[in-house]
Design an enzyme around this catalytic site. Structure first.
Site, PDB file in Angstrom:
ATOM      1  N   LYS A  83      72.622  88.756  35.633  1.00  0.00           N
ATOM      2  CA  LYS A  83      73.647  87.712  35.752  1.00  0.00           C
ATOM      3  C   LYS A  83      74.042  87.598  37.216  1.00  0.00           C
ATOM      4  CE  LYS A  83      77.600  86.447  32.879  1.00  0.00           C
ATOM      5  NZ  LYS A  83      78.719  87.053  32.130  1.00  0.00           N
TER       6      LYS A  83
HETATM    7  C1  E4P Z   1      80.470  84.716  30.483  1.00  0.00           C
HETATM    8  O1  E4P Z   1      79.371  85.233  30.397  1.00  0.00           O
HETATM    9  C2  E4P Z   1      81.708  85.433  30.819  1.00  0.00           C
HETATM   10  O2  E4P Z   1      81.530  86.808  30.550  1.00  0.00           O
HETATM   11  C3  E4P Z   1      82.898  85.024  30.003  1.00  0.00           C
HETATM   12  O3  E4P Z   1      82.591  84.046  29.054  1.00  0.00           O
HETATM   13  C4  E4P Z   1      84.151  84.799  30.778  1.00  0.00           C
HETATM   14  O4  E4P Z   1      85.165  84.400  29.914  1.00  0.00           O
HETATM   15  P1  E4P Z   1      86.717  84.413  30.305  1.00  0.00           P
HETATM   16  O5  E4P Z   1      87.018  83.177  31.055  1.00  0.00           O
HETATM   17  O6  E4P Z   1      87.428  84.457  28.993  1.00  0.00           O
HETATM   18  O7  E4P Z   1      86.932  85.647  31.143  1.00  0.00           O
END
Ligand code: E4P
Length: 230
Positions: A83
């Site tokens: 990622k």
């Molecule tokens: C995506 O891969 C992220 O881990 C995640 O969806 C972030 O979400 P949040 O805005 O609730 O922290």
């Protein structure tokens, strides 16, 4: 649309994986920082549980550092997807990692232009954060719709991954708009189960059946006569 679980918790992955509906998982540094235990162990255990792509995120700011971290993370387990946070450095790292045959989930994508750049760099997934857009009063469904509509005519293989899902309606919107994947917190998965008519219906079926004890006995016997399953 396939479902990933968005978590750093092995217990949550165990719980939701048991439903048989998970195709993968996403972690991020904030989610992992909340957990006890070694990140490597957590990531490997999540990979084994979901048996599909699991995103593990790099934290360097420069492309060379991202590539080094990404290559190391990918060695943790065959299911790891690197990622990479969106930036010009992130694009360069994505290009390099994908040209080395590694899958990249480009995260923090908030516009169609960012998604176009992400696809051009060769990312497997472009993660569009719905909840965080709504938090600043930008209509996340309009952005997701534009991203899907912008990527498709180019015939890109980059999949649109709806992230930052805060409630079940986000999931339905992502599916309706053509996202290939939504990554969903355990809490929202549990909310997706619920409907008062389902609860009422289950209770009524059970009560009606139990009003005929001979039926209850018949089914119990039918089951007991079956050969033991392997
Ligand atoms: C995506 O891969 C992220 O881990 C995640 O969806 C972030 O979400 P949040 O805005 O609730 O922290």
């Amino acid at each position: 649309m396939r479902f990933f679980i968005d978590t750093g918790s092995v217990a949550e992955v165990e719980e939701i994986a048991a439903w048989g509906i998970l195709s993968g998982a996403t972690t991020n540094p904030s989610l992992l920082a909340k957990e006890d235990g070694e990140p490597a162990d957590i990531i490997r255990r999540i990979c084994d549980l979901v048996g599909g792509p699991v995103s593990a995120e790099v934290v360097s700011d420069d492309a060379a550092g991202m590539v080094e971290e990404g290559r190391a993370l990918a060695k943790l387990h065959e299911h790891v997807v690197v990622k990479v946070p969106f930036s010009n450095e992130g694009l360069a790292a994505t290009k390099e990692l994908s040209s080395q045959g590694l899958r990249v989930n480009m995260t923090l994508v908030f516009s169609a232009n960012q998604a176009l750049l992400t696809a051009q760099a060769g990312a497997t997934y472009a993660s569009c954060f719905m909840g965080r857009l709504d938090d600043i009063s930008i209509d996340s469904s309009a952005v997701v719709e534009e991203i899907v509509a912008t990527l498709r005519p180019g015939g890109t293989t980059t999949q649109v991954l709806a992230a930052s899902i805060r409630h079940p309606e986000h999931v339905v919107t992502a599916a309706r708009l053509g996202c290939e994947v939504a990554t969903i917190p355990a809490k929202v998965f549990r909310q997706m189960l619920a409907h008062p008519l389902t609860e009422q219906g289950r209770e009524r079926f059970k009560a009606d059946w139990e009003s005929r004890p001979e039926f209850v006995e018949w089914l119990r016997e039918l089951v007991s006569k079956q050969p033991a399953s392997a």
